[in-house]
Motif scaffolding. Sequence first.
Motif, PDB file in Angstrom:
ATOM      1  N   VAL A  87       0.837  -1.205   0.000  1.00 64.50           N
ATOM      2  CA  VAL A  87       0.000   0.000   0.000  1.00 64.50           C
ATOM      3  C   VAL A  87       0.868   1.248   0.000  1.00 64.50           C
ATOM      4  O   VAL A  87       0.595   2.224  -0.718  1.00 64.50           O
ATOM      5  CB  VAL A  87      -0.956  -0.001   1.213  1.00 64.50           C
ATOM      6  CG1 VAL A  87      -1.667   1.345   1.348  1.00 64.50           C
ATOM      7  CG2 VAL A  87      -1.988  -1.120   1.075  1.00 64.50           C
ATOM      8  N   TRP A  88       1.940   1.220   0.786  1.00 60.10           N
ATOM      9  CA  TRP A  88       2.862   2.365   0.838  1.00 60.10           C
ATOM     10  C   TRP A  88       3.502   2.616  -0.524  1.00 60.10           C
ATOM     11  O   TRP A  88       3.575   3.755  -0.988  1.00 60.10           O
ATOM     12  CB  TRP A  88       3.937   2.107   1.893  1.00 60.10           C
ATOM     13  CG  TRP A  88       4.975   3.188   1.985  1.00 60.10           C
ATOM     14  CD1 TRP A  88       4.847   4.422   2.545  1.00 60.10           C
ATOM     15  CD2 TRP A  88       6.317   3.122   1.484  1.00 60.10           C
ATOM     16  NE1 TRP A  88       6.017   5.134   2.428  1.00 60.10           N
ATOM     17  CE2 TRP A  88       6.934   4.362   1.791  1.00 60.10           C
ATOM     18  CE3 TRP A  88       7.050   2.140   0.828  1.00 60.10           C
ATOM     19  CZ2 TRP A  88       8.244   4.631   1.440  1.00 60.10           C
ATOM     20  CZ3 TRP A  88       8.360   2.408   0.471  1.00 60.10           C
ATOM     21  CH2 TRP A  88       8.953   3.648   0.774  1.00 60.10           C
ATOM     22  N   LEU A  89       3.959   1.543  -1.179  1.00 62.00           N
ATOM     23  CA  LEU A  89       4.522   1.686  -2.518  1.00 62.00           C
ATOM     24  C   LEU A  89       3.484   2.250  -3.488  1.00 62.00           C
ATOM     25  O   LEU A  89       3.769   3.153  -4.276  1.00 62.00           O
ATOM     26  CB  LEU A  89       5.006   0.324  -3.040  1.00 62.00           C
ATOM     27  CG  LEU A  89       6.341  -0.215  -2.536  1.00 62.00           C
ATOM     28  CD1 LEU A  89       6.587  -1.593  -3.143  1.00 62.00           C
ATOM     29  CD2 LEU A  89       7.486   0.720  -2.879  1.00 62.00           C
ATOM     30  N   GLY A  90       2.277   1.683  -3.423  1.00 64.18           N
ATOM     31  CA  GLY A  90       1.221   2.097  -4.332  1.00 64.18           C
ATOM     32  C   GLY A  90       0.828   3.548  -4.156  1.00 64.18           C
ATOM     33  O   GLY A  90       0.695   4.293  -5.137  1.00 64.18           O
ATOM     34  N   ILE A  91       0.650   3.976  -2.899  1.00 63.43           N
ATOM     35  CA  ILE A  91       0.265   5.372  -2.641  1.00 63.43           C
ATOM     36  C   ILE A  91       1.365   6.321  -3.122  1.00 63.43           C
ATOM     37  O   ILE A  91       1.085   7.392  -3.676  1.00 63.43           O
ATOM     38  CB  ILE A  91      -0.026   5.574  -1.142  1.00 63.43           C
ATOM     39  CG1 ILE A  91      -1.318   4.843  -0.752  1.00 63.43           C
ATOM     40  CG2 ILE A  91      -0.139   7.064  -0.810  1.00 63.43           C
ATOM     41  CD1 ILE A  91      -1.642   4.887   0.720  1.00 63.43           C
ATOM     42  N   GLY A  92       2.613   5.931  -2.914  1.00 66.78           N
ATOM     43  CA  GLY A  92       3.721   6.756  -3.376  1.00 66.78           C
ATOM     44  C   GLY A  92       3.697   6.952  -4.885  1.00 66.78           C
ATOM     45  O   GLY A  92       3.915   8.057  -5.395  1.00 66.78           O
ATOM     46  N   LEU A  93       3.409   5.874  -5.634  1.00 62.64           N
ATOM     47  CA  LEU A  93       3.340   5.968  -7.091  1.00 62.64           C
ATOM     48  C   LEU A  93       2.122   6.775  -7.551  1.00 62.64           C
ATOM     49  O   LEU A  93       2.177   7.485  -8.554  1.00 62.64           O
ATOM     50  CB  LEU A  93       3.293   4.567  -7.702  1.00 62.64           C
ATOM     51  CG  LEU A  93       4.579   3.753  -7.590  1.00 62.64           C
ATOM     52  CD1 LEU A  93       4.337   2.312  -8.027  1.00 62.64           C
ATOM     53  CD2 LEU A  93       5.696   4.378  -8.428  1.00 62.64           C
ATOM     54  N   LEU A  94       1.018   6.661  -6.816  1.00 63.61           N
ATOM     55  CA  LEU A  94      -0.188   7.400  -7.179  1.00 63.61           C
ATOM     56  C   LEU A  94      -0.049   8.894  -6.870  1.00 63.61           C
ATOM     57  O   LEU A  94      -0.501   9.744  -7.649  1.00 63.61           O
ATOM     58  CB  LEU A  94      -1.397   6.842  -6.430  1.00 63.61           C
ATOM     59  CG  LEU A  94      -1.891   5.463  -6.878  1.00 63.61           C
ATOM     60  CD1 LEU A  94      -2.925   4.931  -5.896  1.00 63.61           C
ATOM     61  CD2 LEU A  94      -2.481   5.541  -8.280  1.00 63.61           C
ATOM     62  N   ARG A  95       0.574   9.213  -5.746  1.00 67.89           N
ATOM     63  CA  ARG A  95       0.697  10.612  -5.335  1.00 67.89           C
ATOM     64  C   ARG A  95       1.748  11.359  -6.140  1.00 67.89           C
ATOM     65  O   ARG A  95       1.556  12.523  -6.484  1.00 67.89           O
ATOM     66  CB  ARG A  95       1.053  10.695  -3.848  1.00 67.89           C
ATOM     67  CG  ARG A  95      -0.085  10.311  -2.919  1.00 67.89           C
ATOM     68  CD  ARG A  95       0.330  10.507  -1.468  1.00 67.89           C
ATOM     69  NE  ARG A  95       0.679  11.905  -1.197  1.00 67.89           N
ATOM     70  CZ  ARG A  95       1.211  12.339  -0.052  1.00 67.89           C
ATOM     71  NH1 ARG A  95       1.452  11.480   0.923  1.00 67.89           N
ATOM     72  NH2 ARG A  95       1.477  13.615   0.120  1.00 67.89           N
ATOM     73  N   GLU A  96       2.862  10.695  -6.425  1.00 68.43           N
ATOM     74  CA  GLU A  96       3.961  11.375  -7.113  1.00 68.43           C
ATOM     75  C   GLU A  96       4.481  10.535  -8.283  1.00 68.43           C
ATOM     76  O   GLU A  96       5.621  10.067  -8.265  1.00 68.43           O
ATOM     77  CB  GLU A  96       5.093  11.672  -6.134  1.00 68.43           C
ATOM     78  CG  GLU A  96       4.691  12.606  -4.998  1.00 68.43           C
ATOM     79  CD  GLU A  96       5.838  12.909  -4.058  1.00 68.43           C
ATOM     80  OE1 GLU A  96       6.957  12.410  -4.306  1.00 68.43           O
ATOM     81  OE2 GLU A  96       5.628  13.616  -3.078  1.00 68.43           O
TER      82      GLU A  96
END
Length: 209
Positions: free
Chosen positions: A85-94
């Motif tokens: 989830v942390w990896l995914g949110i990072g890719l989605l946000r930036e």
Amino acid sequence: MTTAQSLIAFAVAAGLLTITPGLDTALVLRTAAAEGWRRASAVAVGIGLGCLAWGAAAAFGAGALLVASHAAYTILKWAGAAYLVWLGIGLLREPRAAFDTGAGDAPPAGGLAAALAKGFWNNLLNPKVGVFYVSFLPQFIPADASPAAFGLLLASMHVVMGLAWAGGLILATAPIAKALRRPGVVKWLDRVTGGVFVAFGVRIALERR
């Protein structure tokens, strides 16, 4: 998940991970552009061996942990879900706007063995690869499967995908490097991969073994 479901789910997630530009993609493209397809192929094989080494360590280490303790499995499951989830949110946000292949770098000295070693150590000494494998592989191992054997199978699948993708990169070095410099391409890949990682992380967190 059943064995078939696990293999399909892993193939989707690992496939997206493989084609999302990262250090390995940069290394293969840079080598192909500056040093030729032979050395780039050796680098790709070295990268695959490095992934296999991390995958084997994760498969056998995590496998022993899963067999020994249900509590250990629960902790690993939540850690893996949180990491995805942390990896995914990072890719989605930036999401990245473009990808620097570094193709203009000067070629280093050495033969094919040096190129293979370069790819191998590039992966083996990257702690992010180890963390990813340790948290990622166990989530796709069915309850009735041997954790070590199935984990090694998944790692081997990922290596095969990586070699196939590297072969495509080498064969189409110029067009792919040009495409990766377009603002929308890498941003789209990052967002798709980020969404898939978040979905997998939520599913893993809610799943009962």
